[in-house]
Design a protein around this motif. Structure first.
Motif, short mmCIF file in Angstrom:
data_model
loop_
_atom_site.label_atom_id
_atom_site.label_comp_id
_atom_site.label_asym_id
_atom_site.label_seq_id
_atom_site.Cartn_x
_atom_site.Cartn_y
_atom_site.Cartn_z
N ARG A 185 0.83 -1.21 0.00
CA ARG A 185 0.00 0.00 0.00
C ARG A 185 0.86 1.26 0.00
NH1 ARG A 185 -3.22 -2.88 3.74
NH2 ARG A 185 -2.24 -1.75 5.46
N ALA A 232 1.62 1.95 -3.55
CA ALA A 232 0.48 2.04 -4.46
C ALA A 232 0.25 3.43 -5.05
CB ALA A 232 -0.79 1.54 -3.76
N ALA A 287 -0.30 -0.53 -7.25
CA ALA A 287 -1.66 -0.45 -6.72
C ALA A 287 -2.43 -1.75 -6.98
CB ALA A 287 -2.40 0.74 -7.35
N ALA A 314 -1.18 -4.35 -4.60
CA ALA A 314 -1.67 -4.08 -3.25
C ALA A 314 -3.13 -4.51 -3.11
CB ALA A 314 -1.54 -2.58 -2.94
#
Length: 591
Positions: free
Chosen positions: A234, A237, A244, A247
């Motif tokens: 994250r 991301a 992203a 994640a």
């Protein structure tokens, strides 16, 4: 950011061979925490320039490190893979580039056949590394790619892992083999090696595959580790759509572990859809496969088969034929085992799958226009004082788009039903002249000179004239588009024809910018285009038409630059072109 102070500290004792790598690592760390900050990017460029100017022998390896650490956060993993492919083909640190490409090419969407070929070539090169640990790492990565491509045993053998990349290959191999204990063991051994010099793609893959393995382990300690991997993904991301997606996939696996099957499946489907549109087929396949596993554990039997089919399709798009074979054997589903992965891949290579996507994309354009203009008409009519004129204009555009969609469908129906009757004799050289005459205005407007070397004379072939003319027109329009923005030096397109044993060959060669090496294996794929506004359908449709005639359409780079497309057709296509051959509406030309 205190980049200036960090540079001063790095340089205060004088420039040494370790200085440029230190500056580059500093730039990578700054980008990881701050995003594509201008000072950090300038620092990375300074490190490369300093190494090259001082001639300390680090410029090639630093360039590979730059592509692996800095470029993904500054320009994306796709651009990083391009840089590493170029380095792997040059004399500058080709083996270092190959090691970095193993992870970066994966995340960046490089087709598996190309990735496997480059890794296997580097691994087979004699005396590729003075460092045996690095050689062992490259061999393990090449083996993993080869197993996914061709099949076989997934867990690598050989020298004991010593480097992060070798452990990563073992982690990924164990996950694909379903060997959860080995995957968790490998992930645990990698924690202490996770330093700032680890390529960004390898770091992301480590967190992702470790999270996927931990999501299936039943232990409180592994739950805390899973949270740590999800948090690490994250953090990156916001800086990269690829990060992203990874994640989101890890978070979906975490949701499943917490018992929220609906949230997990929603996350898997979101990642699969996004990754597929971005041509990250390896990730889409991974998401579909995870969805199938978790749908099975939730007792959603009908969904399981859907997810498995989607996983096999995505692995096929990626080129992982070995993985398809492995999953078919593992699942033992009669409906999914109706044909092996290689047979399906051959069917796709003949253009059926590609054209299905192309036609869907073609029809979707007027449908999208209809929705857009309908919304506009509602807007004009709902105003306090309705704008009737503008609403009528939007409705007229809806009619145009509807007729366009109807033309596409009717053209397909008409040509499919009458494919056999449209076969006839085609004077190839005469047809070439007719096509060039139709394109004369564009050729003159863009200052392009045509060079003809036609050697067929009155020679005729038995084929579908409309389709062959469509293919030739597409090749010529692509060449014109490639030259449209080329430098002012003489722009040339050479069209040649000759007869070979039982065939005729037509070549269209331009002296434009050519096609980048990392795009060449995808040039005939549907929805792939090097043009800013191209639909990416022209060559996919052309390839299927040519193959339906029993011919071939090939690309090769021109010398000293440019592109050459070779169209080969049999003298008599009647036997190769069945009565129900699929023929398609004229495409919007785009390579």
């Amino acid at each position: 950011m205190h980049i200036a102070e960090e540079i001063r500290c790095a340089l205060e004792h004088g420039v040494a061979p370790a200085t440029p790598p230190a500056l580059l690592l500093l730039a990578g760390l700054a980008l990881r925490h701050e995003g594509p900050h201008e000072d950090a990017l300038r620092l990375a460029c300074t490190a490369l320039a300093l190494a090259a100017r001082l001639g300390i022998g680090e410029d090639g390896r630093l360039a590979a490190l730059h592509a692996a650490l800095v470029t993904p956060l500054a320009a994306g993993f796709g651009q990083a893979a391009c840089e590493l492919v170029a380095l792997a083909e040059s004399a500058a640190a080709p083996r270092t580039a190959a090691v970095c490409l193993a992870g970066t090419g994966l995340v960046g969407g490089l087709p598996l056949p190309e990735l496997a070929r480059r890794l296997e070539t580097a691994a087979r090169t004699p005396a590729a590394f003075d460092d045996m640990a690095a050689a062992s790492e490259l061999a393990a990565r090449a083996r993993l790619a080869g197993v996914l491509l061709h099949g076989g045993a997934c867990l690598p053998t050989g020298a004991a892992p010593r480097r992060f990349g070798h452990w990563l290959a073992l982690l990924q191999s164990a996950w694909y083999a379903g060997a959860l204990p080995q995957a968790l063991q490998s992930a645990g051994r990698m924690v202490k090696q996770l330093g700032p010099a680890v390529p960004l793609a390898d770091r992301l893959c480590y967190h992702l595959f470790a999270a996927l393995a931990l999501s299936r382990a039943d232990c409180a300690a592994t739950a805390r580790q899973l949270d740590g991997h999800c948090a690490a993904l994250r953090r990156l991301a916001p800086f990269s759509s690829d990060a992203a997606n990874l994640a989101t996939l890890a978070q979906a696996a975490r949701s499943q572990r917490e018992g929220d099957a609906l949230a997990a499946l929603r996350g898997f489907e979101l990642v699969a859809g996004t990754a597929g549109r971005e041509e990250r087929h390896w990730l889409a396949a991974l998401a579909w496969e995870e969805a199938a596993v978790h749908a099975s554990s939730a007792g959603l039997d009908s969904a399981v088969r859907h997810y498995r089919r989607a996983a096999l399709a995505s692995y096929g798009y990626w080129g992982a034929l070995g993985r398809i074979d492995t999953l078919r054997r593992r699942w033992q589903d009669p409906e999914l085992a109706s044909g092996d992965g290689r047979a399906n891949a051959m069917l796709r290579s003949c253009g059926v799958g590609e054209l299905g996507l192309s036609i869907a994309h073609e029809v979707n354009q007027p449908l999208a226009a209809i929705a857009l203009h309908a919304a506009a008409a509602r807007k004009w009519l709902r105003r306090p004082e309705p704008d009737i004129e503008r609403a009528l204009s939007s409705i007229a555009l809806i009619g145009d788009a509807g007729r366009h969609a109807g033309d596409i469908v009717r053209s397909m129906q008409r040509l499919v039903s009458r494919a056999g009757s449209e076969l006839g004799t085609v004077a190839v050289d005469c047809m070439i002249g007719e096509v060039l005459l139709l394109l004369q205005h564009r050729l003159c407007k863009d200052g392009i000179r045509i060079e003809l070397d036609l050697g067929l004379g009155a020679e005729r072939i038995h084929a579908n004239r409309t389709q062959v003319q469509q293919v030739l027109t597409n090749l010529l329009v692509n060449a014109i588009d490639a030259l449209a923005d080329a430098p002012a030096e003489p722009k040339r397109i050479r069209v040649a024809s000759l007869r070979t044993a039982g065939h005729v060959d037509i070549t269209v060669t331009d002296n434009g910018p050519g096609i980048a090496p990392h795009h060449r294996e995808r040039v005939f794929g549907s929805l792939f285009s090097t043009k800013p506004h191209g639909t990416g359908m022209g060559l996919a449709i052309s390839l299927a038409i040519v193959r339906a005639h029993g011919g071939a359409l090939e690309f090769e780079p021109a010398e000293p630059r440019g592109a050459c497309f070779r169209l080969r057709l049999p003298l008599d296509a009647a036997a190769a072109l069945p009565q129900t051959a699929c023929v398609f509406p004229k495409p919007r030309h785009s390579p």
